[in-house]
Design a protein around this motif. Structure first.
Motif, PDB file in Angstrom:
ATOM      1  N   ALA A 107       0.849  -1.249  -0.077  1.00 55.39           N
ATOM      2  CA  ALA A 107       0.123   0.079  -0.152  1.00 55.39           C
ATOM      3  C   ALA A 107       0.975   1.217   0.042  1.00 55.39           C
ATOM      4  O   ALA A 107       0.605   2.203  -0.901  1.00 55.39           O
ATOM      5  CB  ALA A 107      -0.956  -0.085   1.110  1.00 55.39           C
ATOM      6  N   ARG A 108       1.971   1.038   0.824  1.00 60.73           N
ATOM      7  CA  ARG A 108       2.769   2.466   0.882  1.00 60.73           C
ATOM      8  C   ARG A 108       3.471   2.653  -0.334  1.00 60.73           C
ATOM      9  O   ARG A 108       3.378   3.977  -0.865  1.00 60.73           O
ATOM     10  CB  ARG A 108       3.794   2.249   2.087  1.00 60.73           C
ATOM     11  CG  ARG A 108       4.876   3.671   1.977  1.00 60.73           C
ATOM     12  CD  ARG A 108       5.993   3.376   3.071  1.00 60.73           C
ATOM     13  NE  ARG A 108       5.511   3.193   4.374  1.00 60.73           N
ATOM     14  CZ  ARG A 108       5.586   1.990   5.176  1.00 60.73           C
ATOM     15  NH1 ARG A 108       6.099   0.996   4.731  1.00 60.73           N
ATOM     16  NH2 ARG A 108       5.410   2.153   6.586  1.00 60.73           N
ATOM     17  N   ASN A 109       3.910   1.603  -1.124  1.00 61.87           N
ATOM     18  CA  ASN A 109       4.643   1.732  -2.312  1.00 61.87           C
ATOM     19  C   ASN A 109       3.737   2.384  -3.426  1.00 61.87           C
ATOM     20  O   ASN A 109       3.985   2.931  -4.388  1.00 61.87           O
ATOM     21  CB  ASN A 109       5.310   0.399  -2.657  1.00 61.87           C
ATOM     22  CG  ASN A 109       6.255   0.106  -1.824  1.00 61.87           C
ATOM     23  OD1 ASN A 109       7.098   0.883  -1.196  1.00 61.87           O
ATOM     24  ND2 ASN A 109       6.854  -1.228  -1.914  1.00 61.87           N
ATOM     25  N   GLY A 110       2.437   1.651  -3.230  1.00 65.01           N
ATOM     26  CA  GLY A 110       1.510   2.474  -4.374  1.00 65.01           C
ATOM     27  C   GLY A 110       0.783   3.635  -3.874  1.00 65.01           C
ATOM     28  O   GLY A 110      -0.151   4.152  -4.515  1.00 65.01           O
ATOM     29  N   GLY A 111       1.384   4.356  -2.738  1.00 63.81           N
ATOM     30  CA  GLY A 111       0.794   5.683  -2.404  1.00 63.81           C
ATOM     31  C   GLY A 111      -0.609   5.622  -1.954  1.00 63.81           C
ATOM     32  O   GLY A 111      -1.698   6.413  -1.878  1.00 63.81           O
ATOM     33  N   ASP A 112      -0.995   4.333  -1.276  1.00 62.54           N
ATOM     34  CA  ASP A 112      -2.181   4.045  -0.954  1.00 62.54           C
ATOM     35  C   ASP A 112      -2.304   3.707   0.627  1.00 62.54           C
ATOM     36  O   ASP A 112      -1.372   4.023   1.247  1.00 62.54           O
ATOM     37  CB  ASP A 112      -2.780   2.890  -1.535  1.00 62.54           C
ATOM     38  CG  ASP A 112      -4.532   3.252  -1.910  1.00 62.54           C
ATOM     39  OD1 ASP A 112      -5.088   3.576  -1.054  1.00 62.54           O
ATOM     40  OD2 ASP A 112      -4.732   2.699  -2.907  1.00 62.54           O
ATOM     41  N   SER A 113      -3.372   3.512   1.197  1.00 64.22           N
ATOM     42  CA  SER A 113      -3.459   3.165   2.753  1.00 64.22           C
ATOM     43  C   SER A 113      -4.346   2.066   2.865  1.00 64.22           C
ATOM     44  O   SER A 113      -5.113   1.365   1.936  1.00 64.22           O
ATOM     45  CB  SER A 113      -4.141   4.381   3.308  1.00 64.22           C
ATOM     46  OG  SER A 113      -5.563   4.548   2.988  1.00 64.22           O
ATOM     47  N   LEU A 114      -4.534   1.690   4.164  1.00 60.59           N
ATOM     48  CA  LEU A 114      -5.132   0.453   4.565  1.00 60.59           C
ATOM     49  C   LEU A 114      -5.926   0.211   6.009  1.00 60.59           C
ATOM     50  O   LEU A 114      -5.245   0.958   6.710  1.00 60.59           O
ATOM     51  CB  LEU A 114      -4.302  -0.972   4.595  1.00 60.59           C
ATOM     52  CG  LEU A 114      -3.720  -1.688   3.375  1.00 60.59           C
ATOM     53  CD1 LEU A 114      -2.795  -2.857   3.619  1.00 60.59           C
ATOM     54  CD2 LEU A 114      -4.995  -2.144   2.329  1.00 60.59           C
ATOM     55  N   GLY A 115      -6.983  -0.251   6.011  1.00 63.58           N
ATOM     56  CA  GLY A 115      -7.788  -0.315   7.245  1.00 63.58           C
ATOM     57  C   GLY A 115      -7.620  -1.568   7.683  1.00 63.58           C
ATOM     58  O   GLY A 115      -6.727  -2.452   7.241  1.00 63.58           O
TER      59      GLY A 115
END
Ligand SMILES: Cc1cc2nc3c(=O)[nH]c(=O)nc-3n(C[C@H](O)[C@H](O)[C@H](O)COP(=O)(O)O)c2cc1C
Length: 389
Positions: free
Chosen positions: A201-209
């Motif tokens: 997620a970090r590498n893709g510029g994203d986040s997770l719940g």
């Protein structure tokens, strides 16, 4: 009456808390509170800020020579990052204008906050809406945890899901494994998959719940009440957990899963005491999560909270500028990628707060010895009624 109030902005001088209603005579130290604050700051997926902060709550009042006085307990948590925000968050008016935040972030208090509080800058809203406030709640939760220990109540939490990665949950989790896991997951393999998911997620510029579970053991039967909607313990737990930033769902016990079961498989059969080591009113299962009819039933209190993924993304979502109403990229402020591990510790604090309030309602007492006397006297009365009509 037990209650507390927090104050403070995310980048202001610090967070303040006043806690009222903790009886006199309870041993309490800053080091004890620091341990939960440290646990909140851990967890894989947090931003650099957690390394800057190293939270510590100073006990300003309400404790003398290591014991509570029965007076309000005031705590102060200094924001170590304040040095970098002296101008932007100055209490006094400043000479040079400070740049306003006008790019609204979806998923935050930004839009509703500026409209409701008539602001032309998002900063005054986001500073208080930030989950930094949960550090203050964790400090309150630690005081409550200390109180509940006197009754033999112990509260733990663990991560059961991050993104699409789920941990198998069978029986009591290994709490030591949870505390050493970077994602606070009892299952090492699932924990590794969760870490990999956060990296992706970090590498893709994203986040997770994800989902956290809190378990409180040793909770006496009869906290909360069936007689009014706002005294029901399950409702109070749900409100407290739902109030944590980014929490979008709460389950008590079997929760939503119970809706899919036939009634014969959804209850907890009451067993004769001699089938369970002499324990009073034992159950064959704990699908109710320790709450029936709005009261604790003597089984462990089990609650889950589901967190949405963090809203602030490095790869910012499209949004709208507060001044012009035209399309822009959402404001990006240093953000966590995944806060699920920390949320477990915050959820423990909220459960501790609710159980403390309910225990004080039930047992009262101005000194903790009086509270414990009332508690022990109550325990004498809760067995089978001995053939009474
Ligand atoms: C411990 C913790 C840390 C958080 N950190 C961030 C963050 O860095 N960036 C962000 O966008 N949201 C973060 N959030 C979530 C937001 O605070 C939350 O989504 C926002 O205040 C809106 O509230 P709501 O999601 O409950 O509606 C965090 C939440 C928690 C529990």
């Amino acid at each position: 009456m037990f209650r507390f109030l927090t104050a403070g902005e995310s980048h202001g001088k610090g967070l303040s808390v006043i806690i009222e209603g903790i009886p006199a005579g309870l041993s309490l130290s800053e080091d004890y509170i620091a341990e939960d604050l440290r646990r909140r700051q851990g967890g894989y997926g947090r931003s650099r800020r957690q390394k800057i902060e190293q939270d510590r709550a100073e006990i300003v009042s309400g404790v003398r020579h290591g014991l509570t006085l029965g007076s309000p307990i005031a705590l102060y948590l200094r924001n170590r990052d304040w040095e970098n925000w002296r101008e932007a968050m100055a209490v006094e008016p400043v000479d040079a204008p400070v740049e306003k935040v006008t790019n609204l972030r979806p998923g935050h208090a930004d839009l509703s906050g500026v409209v409701k509080y008539a602001q032309d800058d998002v900063r005054p809203v986001l500073e208080r809406a930030s989950a930094r406030e949960t550090a203050a709640r964790v400090a309150v939760g630690a005081v409550c945890r200390r109180f509940l220990e006197e009754f033999g109540v112990h509260i733990h939490s663990h991560t059961v899901a991050i993104g699409g990665e789920e941990a198998p949950v069978e029986g009591e989790p290994d709490w030591e494994a949870v505390e050493t896991s970077p994602v606070r997951c009892a299952d090492p393999q699932a924990g590794e998959r969760m870490v990999a998911a956060i990296d992706a997620a970090r590498n893709g510029g994203d986040s997770l719940g994800g989902v956290v579970e809190v378990r409180a053991t040793g909770v006496p039967i009869g906290l909360g009440s069936h007689v009014h909607w706002d005294r029901k313990i399950d409702g109070r737990l749900a409100q407290a957990l739902m109030s944590i930033h980014a929490v979008k769902g709460v389950e008590i016990g079997g929760g939503f899963g119970l809706a899919r079961l036939p009634g014969s498989q959804a209850q907890d059969v009451i067993l004769p005491a001699d089938q369970w080591g002499g324990r009073l009113w034992p159950r064959a299962s704990n699908r109710a999560g320790g709450s029936e009819g709005g009261m604790t039933n003597g089984e462990p209190v089990v609650a889950r909270a589901a967190l949405k993924p963090i809203s602030t993304l490095p790869k910012a979502l499209p949004s709208v500028d507060l001044r012009t109403g035209e399309q822009v990229q959402a404001h990006y402020e240093r953000a966590d990628v995944c806060v699920v591990p920390a949320a477990g510790v915050i959820a423990e604090a909220m459960v501790a707060i609710v159980l403390t309030e309910a225990a004080l309602e039930k047992f009262g007492g101005d000194h903790v010895d009086e509270t414990l006397r009332n508690y022990r006297a109550y325990l004498e009365t809760i067995g089978p009624r001995g053939g009474q009509e």
